[in-house]
Scaffold this motif. Structure first.
Motif, PDB file in Angstrom:
ATOM      1  N   ALA A 176       0.813  -1.217   0.000  1.00 50.68           N
ATOM      2  CA  ALA A 176       0.000   0.000   0.000  1.00 50.68           C
ATOM      3  C   ALA A 176       0.852   1.275   0.000  1.00 50.68           C
ATOM      4  O   ALA A 176       0.589   2.185  -0.805  1.00 50.68           O
ATOM      5  CB  ALA A 176      -0.973  -0.015   1.178  1.00 50.68           C
ATOM      6  N   PRO A 177       1.874   1.399   0.859  1.00 51.44           N
ATOM      7  CA  PRO A 177       2.682   2.630   0.813  1.00 51.44           C
ATOM      8  C   PRO A 177       3.419   2.811  -0.513  1.00 51.44           C
ATOM      9  O   PRO A 177       3.546   3.935  -0.999  1.00 51.44           O
ATOM     10  CB  PRO A 177       3.666   2.436   1.975  1.00 51.44           C
ATOM     11  CG  PRO A 177       3.030   1.445   2.875  1.00 51.44           C
ATOM     12  CD  PRO A 177       2.277   0.520   1.969  1.00 51.44           C
ATOM     13  N   ALA A 178       3.911   1.720  -1.098  1.00 53.22           N
ATOM     14  CA  ALA A 178       4.616   1.820  -2.375  1.00 53.22           C
ATOM     15  C   ALA A 178       3.660   2.236  -3.490  1.00 53.22           C
ATOM     16  O   ALA A 178       4.010   3.045  -4.363  1.00 53.22           O
ATOM     17  CB  ALA A 178       5.284   0.490  -2.714  1.00 53.22           C
ATOM     18  N   LEU A 179       2.439   1.697  -3.480  1.00 51.82           N
ATOM     19  CA  LEU A 179       1.443   2.085  -4.473  1.00 51.82           C
ATOM     20  C   LEU A 179       1.063   3.553  -4.324  1.00 51.82           C
ATOM     21  O   LEU A 179       0.899   4.270  -5.320  1.00 51.82           O
ATOM     22  CB  LEU A 179       0.199   1.209  -4.347  1.00 51.82           C
ATOM     23  CG  LEU A 179       0.271  -0.177  -4.995  1.00 51.82           C
ATOM     24  CD1 LEU A 179      -0.971  -0.980  -4.627  1.00 51.82           C
ATOM     25  CD2 LEU A 179       0.404  -0.066  -6.500  1.00 51.82           C
ATOM     26  N   ASP A 180       0.911   4.006  -3.090  1.00 53.24           N
ATOM     27  CA  ASP A 180       0.585   5.407  -2.855  1.00 53.24           C
ATOM     28  C   ASP A 180       1.678   6.316  -3.393  1.00 53.24           C
ATOM     29  O   ASP A 180       1.412   7.325  -4.046  1.00 53.24           O
ATOM     30  CB  ASP A 180       0.375   5.645  -1.359  1.00 53.24           C
ATOM     31  CG  ASP A 180       0.119   7.102  -1.038  1.00 53.24           C
ATOM     32  OD1 ASP A 180      -0.953   7.615  -1.420  1.00 53.24           O
ATOM     33  OD2 ASP A 180       0.995   7.742  -0.410  1.00 53.24           O
ATOM     34  N   PHE A 181       2.936   5.961  -3.138  1.00 53.99           N
ATOM     35  CA  PHE A 181       4.059   6.752  -3.633  1.00 53.99           C
ATOM     36  C   PHE A 181       4.071   6.777  -5.157  1.00 53.99           C
ATOM     37  O   PHE A 181       4.281   7.821  -5.776  1.00 53.99           O
ATOM     38  CB  PHE A 181       5.365   6.173  -3.096  1.00 53.99           C
ATOM     39  CG  PHE A 181       6.576   7.011  -3.396  1.00 53.99           C
ATOM     40  CD1 PHE A 181       6.959   8.025  -2.525  1.00 53.99           C
ATOM     41  CD2 PHE A 181       7.338   6.786  -4.533  1.00 53.99           C
ATOM     42  CE1 PHE A 181       8.076   8.806  -2.786  1.00 53.99           C
ATOM     43  CE2 PHE A 181       8.456   7.559  -4.803  1.00 53.99           C
ATOM     44  CZ  PHE A 181       8.828   8.569  -3.938  1.00 53.99           C
ATOM     45  N   GLU A 182       3.812   5.628  -5.773  1.00 57.96           N
ATOM     46  CA  GLU A 182       3.834   5.550  -7.228  1.00 57.96           C
ATOM     47  C   GLU A 182       2.699   6.362  -7.858  1.00 57.96           C
ATOM     48  O   GLU A 182       2.892   7.036  -8.865  1.00 57.96           O
ATOM     49  CB  GLU A 182       3.749   4.086  -7.663  1.00 57.96           C
ATOM     50  CG  GLU A 182       3.631   3.869  -9.173  1.00 57.96           C
ATOM     51  CD  GLU A 182       4.800   4.445  -9.951  1.00 57.96           C
ATOM     52  OE1 GLU A 182       4.610   4.773 -11.134  1.00 57.96           O
ATOM     53  OE2 GLU A 182       5.891   4.588  -9.382  1.00 57.96           O
ATOM     54  N   ARG A 183       1.513   6.313  -7.260  1.00 55.17           N
ATOM     55  CA  ARG A 183       0.385   7.077  -7.805  1.00 55.17           C
ATOM     56  C   ARG A 183       0.669   8.579  -7.774  1.00 55.17           C
ATOM     57  O   ARG A 183       0.287   9.311  -8.678  1.00 55.17           O
ATOM     58  CB  ARG A 183      -0.881   6.766  -7.017  1.00 55.17           C
ATOM     59  CG  ARG A 183      -1.428   5.355  -7.236  1.00 55.17           C
ATOM     60  CD  ARG A 183      -2.791   5.186  -6.568  1.00 55.17           C
ATOM     61  NE  ARG A 183      -3.274   3.814  -6.691  1.00 55.17           N
ATOM     62  CZ  ARG A 183      -3.290   2.942  -5.695  1.00 55.17           C
ATOM     63  NH1 ARG A 183      -2.858   3.308  -4.491  1.00 55.17           N
ATOM     64  NH2 ARG A 183      -3.735   1.723  -5.880  1.00 55.17           N
ATOM     65  N   ARG A 184       1.339   9.025  -6.722  1.00 54.23           N
ATOM     66  CA  ARG A 184       1.590  10.452  -6.570  1.00 54.23           C
ATOM     67  C   ARG A 184       2.779  10.939  -7.380  1.00 54.23           C
ATOM     68  O   ARG A 184       2.756  12.043  -7.927  1.00 54.23           O
ATOM     69  CB  ARG A 184       1.803  10.783  -5.086  1.00 54.23           C
ATOM     70  CG  ARG A 184       0.547  10.658  -4.247  1.00 54.23           C
ATOM     71  CD  ARG A 184       0.763  11.153  -2.818  1.00 54.23           C
ATOM     72  NE  ARG A 184       1.662  10.303  -2.053  1.00 54.23           N
ATOM     73  CZ  ARG A 184       2.867  10.677  -1.626  1.00 54.23           C
ATOM     74  NH1 ARG A 184       3.313  11.890  -1.890  1.00 54.23           N
ATOM     75  NH2 ARG A 184       3.624   9.849  -0.933  1.00 54.23           N
ATOM     76  N   LEU A 185       3.842  10.140  -7.475  1.00 50.67           N
ATOM     77  CA  LEU A 185       5.072  10.619  -8.098  1.00 50.67           C
ATOM     78  C   LEU A 185       5.416   9.937  -9.413  1.00 50.67           C
ATOM     79  O   LEU A 185       6.329  10.380 -10.098  1.00 50.67           O
ATOM     80  CB  LEU A 185       6.249  10.450  -7.121  1.00 50.67           C
ATOM     81  CG  LEU A 185       6.396  11.571  -6.104  1.00 50.67           C
ATOM     82  CD1 LEU A 185       5.420  11.433  -4.953  1.00 50.67           C
ATOM     83  CD2 LEU A 185       7.817  11.636  -5.574  1.00 50.67           C
ATOM     84  N   GLN A 186       4.702   8.842  -9.765  1.00 50.31           N
ATOM     85  CA  GLN A 186       5.030   8.084 -10.980  1.00 50.31           C
ATOM     86  C   GLN A 186       6.535   7.820 -11.029  1.00 50.31           C
ATOM     87  O   GLN A 186       7.238   8.173 -11.959  1.00 50.31           O
ATOM     88  CB  GLN A 186       4.558   8.832 -12.215  1.00 50.31           C
ATOM     89  CG  GLN A 186       3.040   8.986 -12.249  1.00 50.31           C
ATOM     90  CD  GLN A 186       2.541   9.770 -13.434  1.00 50.31           C
ATOM     91  OE1 GLN A 186       3.330  10.331 -14.194  1.00 50.31           O
ATOM     92  NE2 GLN A 186       1.236   9.829 -13.616  1.00 50.31           N
TER      93      GLN A 186
END
Length: 276
Positions: A176-186
């Motif tokens: 979940a934290p990695a997905l959140d980071f990816e959604r925000r920063l690509q």
């Protein structure tokens, strides 16, 4: 800020520098030192933090005794930015990475010839071995990971990047934290390569995932890298690469993840902080 040094597994040390770098909670940059008969440094960090990182390495081994320098990919300065500074301080050190990283990047930037490893090739450190595994396009095209075969620690580079300054070793959720980071920063290209590579890494059943921008994830959490969402949508970079100049219509990349991981429970905890 001076790096924090922690022993996260027997003979494996995490050297962590926390920087703001334009993020609300900042980002950590981790190097990993395997203190073997032939010591190996995983990631060098940027040249701007070389003095502090070198001092941290020196607290663990003699800098001139450093034998191997590696990284998960070669196209960014946080992986090999100060490689030549380390080579100057360690006359017997040799850079080692995957064939693509060496042939396309490192041979043009490293002061001494780099050794190219084939997929699955084992590097002997004297009293332990590491295995190189190519992970093309996961997260970057020349990427690869190293597996310490004695402690079953997987050095996985930019995979599972999270914002902030997490603890050295964590049992928290890694998806979940990695997905959140990816959604925000690509942060990296999400493509059809990702799910099968994550399944292969999970099949290795590592005891620990040593992340460059995050904690080291312990025990059963490692098997959960299989649980990346069944449907992923490519980032703009991967869509541009796929469409080329034709402007083809976006086609979300869909790939089912299979099965539950064979998770190891009750793993021995080895984390201890090291005073530098």
């Amino acid at each position: 800020m001076a790096p924090r040094v922690d022993e996260i597994a027997d003979g494996i040390f995490r050297i962590c520098t926390h920087r703001p770098d334009g993020l609300a909670e900042g980002l950590v940059y981790n190097q990993f030192l395997i203190r073997a008969e032939q010591p190996l440094l995983m990631h060098t960090g940027m040249r701007t933090i070389f003095p502090d990182v070198a001092e941290a390495v020196r607290s663990l081994v003699k800098l001139e005794d450093l034998r191997w320098i590696s990284g998960a990919h070669a196209s960014r300065p946080d992986e090999f930015g100060s490689v030549n500074d380390f080579l100057a301080a360690a006359p017997n050190a040799e850079v080692v990475a995957g064939k693509v990283a060496v042939n396309v990047c490192l041979r043009h930037m490293v002061d001494r010839p780099a050794r190219a490893l084939a997929n699955g090739e084992v590097l002997d450190l004297g009293d332990r071995t590491v295995r190189f595994l190519a992970t093309a396009h996961v997260p970057f095209w020349e990427a690869g990971v190293l597996l310490d075969e004695r402690e079953h620690v997987l050095f996985c580079g930019d995979l599972f990047t999270v914002e902030g300054n997490p603890p050295p070793v964590s049992d928290a959720d890694l998806i979940a934290p990695a997905l959140d980071f990816e959604r925000r920063l690509q942060h990296f290209t999400v493509s059809a390569h990702l799910p099968p590579v994550l399944r292969k890494l999970a099949d290795l059943r590592p005891r620990m995932l040593a992340c460059m921008h995050g904690p080291a994830y312990n025990g059963e959490r490692c098997g959960r890298c299989r649980r990346w969402p069944p449907t992923t949508t490519p980032s703009p970079r991967s869509r541009e690469h796929k469409e080329g100049r034709n402007g083809a219509r976006d086609r979300p990349c869909r790939r089912r993840l299979g099965g539950e991981p064979g998770e190891r429970r009750g793993q021995r905890q080895h984390h201890r902080r090291v005073e530098v």
